[in-house]
Design a protein around this motif. Structure first.
Motif, PDB file in Angstrom:
ATOM      1  N   ALA A  57       1.194  -1.036   0.193  1.00 24.60           N
ATOM      2  CA  ALA A  57      -0.033   0.078  -0.129  1.00 24.60           C
ATOM      3  C   ALA A  57       0.439   0.974   0.394  1.00 24.60           C
ATOM      4  O   ALA A  57       0.823   2.423  -0.294  1.00 24.60           O
ATOM      5  CB  ALA A  57      -1.108  -0.118   1.192  1.00 24.60           C
ATOM      6  N   ASN A  58       1.754   1.443   1.166  1.00 21.58           N
ATOM      7  CA  ASN A  58       2.439   2.304   0.826  1.00 21.58           C
ATOM      8  C   ASN A  58       3.691   2.490  -0.700  1.00 21.58           C
ATOM      9  O   ASN A  58       4.184   3.478  -0.416  1.00 21.58           O
ATOM     10  CB  ASN A  58       3.584   2.546   1.697  1.00 21.58           C
ATOM     11  CG  ASN A  58       3.287   2.783   3.071  1.00 21.58           C
ATOM     12  OD1 ASN A  58       2.815   3.661   3.523  1.00 21.58           O
ATOM     13  ND2 ASN A  58       2.875   1.359   4.260  1.00 21.58           N
ATOM     14  N   LYS A  59       4.327   1.287  -1.106  1.00 17.47           N
ATOM     15  CA  LYS A  59       4.767   1.500  -2.086  1.00 17.47           C
ATOM     16  C   LYS A  59       3.597   2.523  -3.295  1.00 17.47           C
ATOM     17  O   LYS A  59       3.997   3.239  -4.030  1.00 17.47           O
ATOM     18  CB  LYS A  59       5.005   0.315  -3.164  1.00 17.47           C
ATOM     19  CG  LYS A  59       6.494  -0.330  -3.098  1.00 17.47           C
ATOM     20  CD  LYS A  59       6.408  -1.502  -3.331  1.00 17.47           C
ATOM     21  CE  LYS A  59       6.591  -1.964  -3.314  1.00 17.47           C
ATOM     22  NZ  LYS A  59       7.649  -3.962  -3.080  1.00 17.47           N
ATOM     23  N   ASP A  60       2.689   1.476  -3.675  1.00 21.27           N
ATOM     24  CA  ASP A  60       0.939   2.109  -4.871  1.00 21.27           C
ATOM     25  C   ASP A  60       1.188   3.561  -4.168  1.00 21.27           C
ATOM     26  O   ASP A  60       0.664   3.858  -5.178  1.00 21.27           O
ATOM     27  CB  ASP A  60      -0.112   0.839  -4.716  1.00 21.27           C
ATOM     28  CG  ASP A  60       0.129  -0.236  -4.921  1.00 21.27           C
ATOM     29  OD1 ASP A  60       0.992  -0.532  -5.741  1.00 21.27           O
ATOM     30  OD2 ASP A  60      -0.959  -1.463  -4.501  1.00 21.27           O
ATOM     31  N   ALA A  61       1.153   4.468  -2.582  1.00 25.97           N
ATOM     32  CA  ALA A  61       1.103   5.179  -3.008  1.00 25.97           C
ATOM     33  C   ALA A  61       1.893   6.679  -3.124  1.00 25.97           C
ATOM     34  O   ALA A  61       2.282   7.737  -2.458  1.00 25.97           O
ATOM     35  CB  ALA A  61       0.428   5.459  -1.303  1.00 25.97           C
ATOM     36  N   GLY A  62       3.762   5.720  -3.352  1.00 24.72           N
ATOM     37  CA  GLY A  62       4.425   6.257  -3.778  1.00 24.72           C
ATOM     38  C   GLY A  62       5.273   6.627  -2.465  1.00 24.72           C
ATOM     39  O   GLY A  62       6.634   7.949  -2.881  1.00 24.72           O
ATOM     40  N   HIS A  63       4.941   6.258  -1.210  1.00 20.56           N
ATOM     41  CA  HIS A  63       6.251   6.118  -0.856  1.00 20.56           C
ATOM     42  C   HIS A  63       7.368   4.447  -0.558  1.00 20.56           C
ATOM     43  O   HIS A  63       6.710   3.677  -1.118  1.00 20.56           O
ATOM     44  CB  HIS A  63       5.385   5.978   1.114  1.00 20.56           C
ATOM     45  CG  HIS A  63       3.950   7.024   1.174  1.00 20.56           C
ATOM     46  ND1 HIS A  63       4.608   8.642   1.145  1.00 20.56           N
ATOM     47  CD2 HIS A  63       2.621   7.125   0.810  1.00 20.56           C
ATOM     48  CE1 HIS A  63       3.471   8.646   0.988  1.00 20.56           C
ATOM     49  NE2 HIS A  63       2.722   8.706   1.407  1.00 20.56           N
ATOM     50  N   SER A  64       7.823   5.338   0.938  1.00 23.07           N
ATOM     51  CA  SER A  64       8.762   4.288   1.126  1.00 23.07           C
ATOM     52  C   SER A  64       8.059   2.800   1.424  1.00 23.07           C
ATOM     53  O   SER A  64       7.162   2.649   1.913  1.00 23.07           O
ATOM     54  CB  SER A  64       9.861   4.484   2.676  1.00 23.07           C
ATOM     55  OG  SER A  64      10.459   2.984   2.665  1.00 23.07           O
ATOM     56  N   ALA A  65       8.311   2.017   1.089  1.00 20.50           N
ATOM     57  CA  ALA A  65       8.093   0.208   0.917  1.00 20.50           C
ATOM     58  C   ALA A  65       7.439  -0.148   2.651  1.00 20.50           C
ATOM     59  O   ALA A  65       6.691  -0.793   2.649  1.00 20.50           O
ATOM     60  CB  ALA A  65       8.367  -1.038   0.756  1.00 20.50           C
ATOM     61  N   LEU A  66       9.065   0.580   3.443  1.00 19.54           N
ATOM     62  CA  LEU A  66       8.611   0.545   5.103  1.00 19.54           C
ATOM     63  C   LEU A  66       8.667  -1.274   5.329  1.00 19.54           C
ATOM     64  O   LEU A  66       8.226  -1.543   6.196  1.00 19.54           O
ATOM     65  CB  LEU A  66       6.774   0.978   5.899  1.00 19.54           C
ATOM     66  CG  LEU A  66       6.688   2.024   6.044  1.00 19.54           C
ATOM     67  CD1 LEU A  66       5.239   2.580   6.552  1.00 19.54           C
ATOM     68  CD2 LEU A  66       8.163   2.724   6.330  1.00 19.54           C
ATOM     69  N   ASP A 127      -9.059  -6.476   6.560  1.00 18.58           N
ATOM     70  CA  ASP A 127      -8.029  -6.117   6.676  1.00 18.58           C
ATOM     71  C   ASP A 127      -8.399  -4.668   7.185  1.00 18.58           C
ATOM     72  O   ASP A 127      -9.279  -3.850   6.545  1.00 18.58           O
ATOM     73  CB  ASP A 127      -7.354  -5.738   5.594  1.00 18.58           C
ATOM     74  CG  ASP A 127      -7.008  -7.319   5.171  1.00 18.58           C
ATOM     75  OD1 ASP A 127      -6.434  -7.793   6.316  1.00 18.58           O
ATOM     76  OD2 ASP A 127      -6.914  -7.406   4.246  1.00 18.58           O
ATOM     77  N   LEU A 128      -7.315  -3.668   8.529  1.00 19.95           N
ATOM     78  CA  LEU A 128      -7.448  -2.528   8.663  1.00 19.95           C
ATOM     79  C   LEU A 128      -6.562  -1.488   7.474  1.00 19.95           C
ATOM     80  O   LEU A 128      -5.768  -2.245   8.358  1.00 19.95           O
ATOM     81  CB  LEU A 128      -7.969  -2.328   9.997  1.00 19.95           C
ATOM     82  CG  LEU A 128      -8.013  -1.178  10.493  1.00 19.95           C
ATOM     83  CD1 LEU A 128      -9.130  -0.212  10.330  1.00 19.95           C
ATOM     84  CD2 LEU A 128      -8.298  -1.336  12.399  1.00 19.95           C
ATOM     85  N   TYR A 129      -7.391  -0.654   6.516  1.00 19.78           N
ATOM     86  CA  TYR A 129      -5.949  -0.187   6.524  1.00 19.78           C
ATOM     87  C   TYR A 129      -5.861   0.853   7.089  1.00 19.78           C
ATOM     88  O   TYR A 129      -6.859   2.224   7.153  1.00 19.78           O
ATOM     89  CB  TYR A 129      -6.466   0.358   5.024  1.00 19.78           C
ATOM     90  CG  TYR A 129      -6.301  -0.483   4.165  1.00 19.78           C
ATOM     91  CD1 TYR A 129      -5.055  -0.567   2.962  1.00 19.78           C
ATOM     92  CD2 TYR A 129      -6.877  -2.165   4.460  1.00 19.78           C
ATOM     93  CE1 TYR A 129      -5.039  -1.551   2.642  1.00 19.78           C
ATOM     94  CE2 TYR A 129      -6.377  -2.870   3.437  1.00 19.78           C
ATOM     95  CZ  TYR A 129      -5.299  -2.588   1.893  1.00 19.78           C
ATOM     96  OH  TYR A 129      -4.504  -3.821   1.069  1.00 19.78           O
ATOM     97  N   LEU A 130      -5.021   1.561   7.744  1.00 20.55           N
ATOM     98  CA  LEU A 130      -5.157   3.201   8.924  1.00 20.55           C
ATOM     99  C   LEU A 130      -4.318   3.673   7.968  1.00 20.55           C
ATOM    100  O   LEU A 130      -2.920   3.787   7.459  1.00 20.55           O
ATOM    101  CB  LEU A 130      -4.197   2.732  10.243  1.00 20.55           C
ATOM    102  CG  LEU A 130      -5.447   1.779  11.081  1.00 20.55           C
ATOM    103  CD1 LEU A 130      -4.373   1.430  12.439  1.00 20.55           C
ATOM    104  CD2 LEU A 130      -7.162   2.306  11.509  1.00 20.55           C
ATOM    105  N   GLN A 131      -4.211   4.824   7.338  1.00 21.80           N
ATOM    106  CA  GLN A 131      -3.940   6.232   7.173  1.00 21.80           C
ATOM    107  C   GLN A 131      -3.292   7.512   7.781  1.00 21.80           C
ATOM    108  O   GLN A 131      -4.388   7.795   8.062  1.00 21.80           O
ATOM    109  CB  GLN A 131      -4.619   6.433   5.671  1.00 21.80           C
ATOM    110  CG  GLN A 131      -3.360   7.390   4.443  1.00 21.80           C
ATOM    111  CD  GLN A 131      -4.390   7.412   3.036  1.00 21.80           C
ATOM    112  OE1 GLN A 131      -5.464   7.658   3.157  1.00 21.80           O
ATOM    113  NE2 GLN A 131      -3.276   8.562   2.478  1.00 21.80           N
ATOM    114  N   ASP A 132      -2.473   7.686   7.614  1.00 16.76           N
ATOM    115  CA  ASP A 132      -1.740   8.991   8.818  1.00 16.76           C
ATOM    116  C   ASP A 132      -1.793  10.558   8.416  1.00 16.76           C
ATOM    117  O   ASP A 132      -2.035   9.627   6.687  1.00 16.76           O
ATOM    118  CB  ASP A 132      -0.342   8.398   9.234  1.00 16.76           C
ATOM    119  CG  ASP A 132       0.687   8.614   8.810  1.00 16.76           C
ATOM    120  OD1 ASP A 132       0.820   9.064   7.190  1.00 16.76           O
ATOM    121  OD2 ASP A 132       1.741   8.735   9.349  1.00 16.76           O
ATOM    122  N   GLU A 133      -1.633  10.874   8.309  1.00  9.94           N
ATOM    123  CA  GLU A 133      -1.575  12.338   8.267  1.00  9.94           C
ATOM    124  C   GLU A 133      -0.604  12.629   7.092  1.00  9.94           C
ATOM    125  O   GLU A 133      -0.928  13.318   5.808  1.00  9.94           O
ATOM    126  CB  GLU A 133      -1.167  13.818   9.180  1.00  9.94           C
ATOM    127  CG  GLU A 133      -2.505  14.028  10.522  1.00  9.94           C
ATOM    128  CD  GLU A 133      -2.169  12.727  11.569  1.00  9.94           C
ATOM    129  OE1 GLU A 133      -1.163  12.257  11.252  1.00  9.94           O
ATOM    130  OE2 GLU A 133      -2.522  13.047  12.151  1.00  9.94           O
TER     131      GLU A 133
END
Length: 144
Positions: A57-66, A127-133
């Motif tokens: 999800a982070n990769k798809d949003a253009g962030h580090s994959a964590l 699955d609970l998707y939590l998206q921060d600020e």
């Protein structure tokens, strides 16, 4: 005779252990989109960090994959308490949680700052998707 008593005691002990480990019932959440009305009952129960879904999800949003996301075991109780476990077995109090508005999930750490997430559910509430600020994701899955 002694073997029979010992076998009964072992069976009773095993039954008690299994009943203690039985999963709690929870209200199954429907799939939702950000902004959909959520119920606090959807969040009750034990949640395990899902490394793969969080990374994707982070990769798809253009962030580090964590990729180095640590394992998370959280339990959200009806009374608003929020527990944490490093083992998935022994939990300790971490803070409180509450749902504000339609889909904002607030985690308040004991002696710490609150973290605000936009919450949504996928895979029939599994699955609970939590998206921060910062638009970064943390995804929790129901512990089995």
């Amino acid at each position: 005779m002694k073997k029979v008593k010992l076998a009964r005691l072992a069976g009773l002990t095993l039954a008690l252990l299994l009943s203690a480990c039985a999963s709690e019932t929870y209200l199954e959440a429907p799939d939702t989109e950000p902004g959909d009305q959520l119920k606090a009952d959807y969040l009750i129960g034990e949640w395990c960090g899902n490394r793969e879904l969080t990374s994707q999800a982070n990769k798809d949003a253009g962030h580090s994959a964590l990729v180095n996301l640590t394992q998370v075991f959280w339990r959200f109780d009806v009374d608003g308490s929020w527990d944490n476990s490093t083992s998935g077995w022994l939990y300790s109090s971490l803070g409180t949680w509450n749902l504000q508005g339609r889909d904002h999930f607030i985690l308040k750490v004991n002696k710490g700052k609150s973290k605000n997430y936009q919450a949504s559910f996928r895979n029939s509430g599994t699955d609970l998707y939590l998206q921060d600020e910062e638009s970064q994701f943390l995804i929790l899955s129901r512990c089995e």
